[in-house]
Write a protein that holds these residues in place. Structure first.
Motif, mmCIF file in Angstrom:
data_model
loop_
_atom_site.group_PDB
_atom_site.id
_atom_site.type_symbol
_atom_site.label_atom_id
_atom_site.label_comp_id
_atom_site.label_asym_id
_atom_site.label_seq_id
_atom_site.Cartn_x
_atom_site.Cartn_y
_atom_site.Cartn_z
ATOM 1 N N LEU A 53 -7.189 -21.517 -40.658
ATOM 2 C CA LEU A 53 -6.428 -22.242 -41.680
ATOM 3 C C LEU A 53 -6.547 -23.750 -41.503
ATOM 4 C CD1 LEU A 53 -3.318 -19.909 -41.878
ATOM 5 C CD2 LEU A 53 -5.205 -20.087 -43.501
ATOM 6 N N ALA A 54 -6.586 -24.216 -40.259
ATOM 7 C CA ALA A 54 -6.789 -25.649 -40.018
ATOM 8 C C ALA A 54 -8.162 -26.082 -40.519
ATOM 9 C CB ALA A 54 -6.644 -25.960 -38.529
ATOM 10 N N LEU A 55 -9.161 -25.237 -40.321
ATOM 11 C CA LEU A 55 -10.509 -25.544 -40.809
ATOM 12 C C LEU A 55 -10.531 -25.620 -42.335
ATOM 13 C CD1 LEU A 55 -12.538 -23.185 -38.463
ATOM 14 C CD2 LEU A 55 -12.646 -25.694 -38.449
ATOM 15 N N GLY A 97 -13.586 -28.098 -44.572
ATOM 16 C CA GLY A 97 -13.044 -27.140 -45.532
ATOM 17 C C GLY A 97 -14.018 -26.763 -46.639
ATOM 18 N N PRO A 98 -14.723 -27.738 -47.225
ATOM 19 C CA PRO A 98 -15.673 -27.374 -48.291
ATOM 20 C C PRO A 98 -16.760 -26.395 -47.836
ATOM 21 C CG PRO A 98 -15.236 -29.720 -48.350
ATOM 22 C CD PRO A 98 -14.594 -29.189 -47.088
ATOM 23 N N ILE A 143 -16.940 -18.525 -48.148
ATOM 24 C CA ILE A 143 -16.051 -17.518 -48.736
ATOM 25 C C ILE A 143 -16.500 -17.185 -50.153
ATOM 26 C CG2 ILE A 143 -13.688 -17.109 -49.558
ATOM 27 C CD1 ILE A 143 -12.774 -18.764 -47.053
ATOM 28 N N ALA A 144 -16.929 -18.192 -50.901
ATOM 29 C CA ALA A 144 -17.367 -17.988 -52.285
ATOM 30 C C ALA A 144 -18.720 -17.283 -52.366
ATOM 31 C CB ALA A 144 -17.439 -19.324 -53.021
ATOM 32 N N ALA A 145 -19.581 -17.516 -51.378
ATOM 33 C CA ALA A 145 -20.933 -16.937 -51.419
ATOM 34 C C ALA A 145 -21.346 -16.478 -50.015
ATOM 35 C CB ALA A 145 -21.919 -17.960 -51.964
ATOM 36 N N PRO A 146 -20.730 -15.399 -49.514
ATOM 37 C CA PRO A 146 -21.032 -14.971 -48.138
ATOM 38 C C PRO A 146 -22.458 -14.473 -47.936
ATOM 39 C CG PRO A 146 -19.637 -13.363 -49.251
ATOM 40 C CD PRO A 146 -19.741 -14.546 -50.164
ATOM 41 N N ALA A 147 -23.125 -14.063 -48.997
ATOM 42 C CA ALA A 147 -24.485 -13.537 -48.859
ATOM 43 C C ALA A 147 -25.534 -14.630 -48.690
ATOM 44 C CB ALA A 147 -24.831 -12.673 -50.073
ATOM 45 N N GLU A 148 -25.178 -15.880 -48.926
ATOM 46 C CA GLU A 148 -26.142 -16.980 -48.771
ATOM 47 C C GLU A 148 -26.611 -17.060 -47.321
ATOM 48 O OE1 GLU A 148 -27.426 -19.191 -51.126
ATOM 49 O OE2 GLU A 148 -26.521 -17.735 -52.487
ATOM 50 N N PRO A 149 -27.821 -17.542 -47.093
ATOM 51 C CA PRO A 149 -28.332 -17.666 -45.715
ATOM 52 C C PRO A 149 -27.752 -18.908 -45.021
ATOM 53 C CG PRO A 149 -29.997 -18.376 -47.281
ATOM 54 C CD PRO A 149 -28.832 -17.864 -48.092
ATOM 55 N N TRP A 150 -26.522 -18.812 -44.575
ATOM 56 C CA TRP A 150 -25.835 -19.964 -43.994
ATOM 57 C C TRP A 150 -26.381 -20.310 -42.619
ATOM 58 C CZ3 TRP A 150 -23.422 -22.749 -47.284
ATOM 59 C CH2 TRP A 150 -22.845 -22.163 -48.409
ATOM 60 N N VAL A 161 -23.226 -29.102 -47.012
ATOM 61 C CA VAL A 161 -22.153 -28.872 -47.981
ATOM 62 C C VAL A 161 -20.977 -29.811 -47.708
ATOM 63 C CG1 VAL A 161 -20.404 -27.190 -48.737
ATOM 64 C CG2 VAL A 161 -22.778 -26.473 -48.475
ATOM 65 N N SER A 162 -20.732 -30.082 -46.435
ATOM 66 C CA SER A 162 -19.638 -30.972 -46.055
ATOM 67 C C SER A 162 -20.029 -32.445 -46.072
ATOM 68 C CB SER A 162 -19.122 -30.596 -44.664
ATOM 69 O OG SER A 162 -18.469 -29.359 -44.714
ATOM 70 N N ARG A 163 -21.278 -32.713 -46.436
ATOM 71 C CA ARG A 163 -21.797 -34.089 -46.496
ATOM 72 C C ARG A 163 -21.634 -34.819 -45.159
ATOM 73 N NH1 ARG A 163 -19.535 -34.631 -52.392
ATOM 74 N NH2 ARG A 163 -21.393 -33.960 -53.491
ATOM 75 N N MET A 164 -22.046 -34.086 -44.117
ATOM 76 C CA MET A 164 -21.985 -34.639 -42.766
ATOM 77 C C MET A 164 -23.312 -34.351 -42.075
ATOM 78 S SD MET A 164 -18.224 -33.191 -41.659
ATOM 79 C CE MET A 164 -18.088 -34.069 -40.117
ATOM 80 N N SER A 165 -23.570 -35.078 -41.009
ATOM 81 C CA SER A 165 -24.732 -34.740 -40.192
ATOM 82 C C SER A 165 -24.410 -33.467 -39.423
ATOM 83 C CB SER A 165 -25.045 -35.868 -39.207
ATOM 84 O OG SER A 165 -24.059 -35.917 -38.191
ATOM 85 N N ARG A 166 -25.437 -32.805 -38.970
ATOM 86 C CA ARG A 166 -25.258 -31.563 -38.220
ATOM 87 C C ARG A 166 -24.396 -31.803 -36.983
ATOM 88 N NH1 ARG A 166 -28.542 -28.927 -34.127
ATOM 89 N NH2 ARG A 166 -28.361 -26.683 -34.368
#
Length: 193
Positions: free
Chosen positions: A84-86, A93-94, A100-107, A115-120
């Motif tokens: 929940l904090a995440l 969070g994004p 959650i919206a697309a669990p089948a994607e190759p994450w 997606v979070s607009r951050m460096s790795r």
């Protein structure tokens, strides 16, 4: 005071780990808790009556109560770590919402950071501040929670459920599922009835 027990089952372990061991909400003198007070009053009334359908009313009100308690914990900032904090965090969070919206994607860690607009590295560092689990562990846990729900609630084949959860082979899905739930998808489905 109203006491009771919530039985969520082992497939909701991800949610339970996100909550503190003890939850104590003080509502005296707070107008913003009027809904919570009304809900508790209705639950108390239903538990003291022998009205038809009372147990069903209490069960549904209990689910609403649980949701309001979690929302209150989130509003108060009492959830400093865990899922929940995440989800509440503006930076990571994004990425979790996308999983959650697309669990089948190759994450991958790179895609989550993107997606979070951050460096790795920044994503991984910030994630570690909020969760003892790694980003990919959380992705797997979210997928396995979905898999357990689909196995229980749908007639889909194990292969279809594995694909819906991001696995291209039944073997890989079965291994991941067993690692998280301690049993094979087929055995889990049989036990769930």
């Amino acid at each position: 005071m109203l006491c009771g027990t919530f039985e969520l089952g082992r497939h909701h372990a991800l949610l339970l780990r996100a909550l503190p061991e003890v939850v104590h909400l003080r509502t005296r003198g707070r107008d913003d808790y009027a809904g919570l007070h009304a809900l508790l009053h209705t639950m108390r009334h239903e538990s003291q009556q022998a009205s038809p359908g009372g147990d069903a009313v209490i069960a549904h009100l209990s689910a609403a109560l649980f949701t309001l308690v979690v929302r209150t914990l989130m509003d108060q900032g009492d959830l400093q770590q865990g899922l929940l904090a995440l989800l509440m965090d503006a930076r990571v969070g994004p990425a979790l919402a996308a999983v959650i919206a697309a669990p089948a994607e190759p994450w991958t860690l790179e895609r989550l950071a993107e997606v979070s607009r951050m460096s790795r590295a920044s994503f991984a560092r910030h994630f570690a501040e909020l969760s003892p689990a790694t980003p990919m562990d959380v992705v797997t846990a979210l997928r396995m929670d979905l898999a357990a729900r689909l196995l229980r609630e749908t007639p889909r084949s194990i292969e279809q459920i594995g694909e819906a959860c991001g696995y291209t082979s039944r073997a890989a899905f079965g291994q991941a599922f067993k690692r998280v739930h301690g049993t094979s998808p087929a055995a889990f489905r049989r036990q769930a009835g």
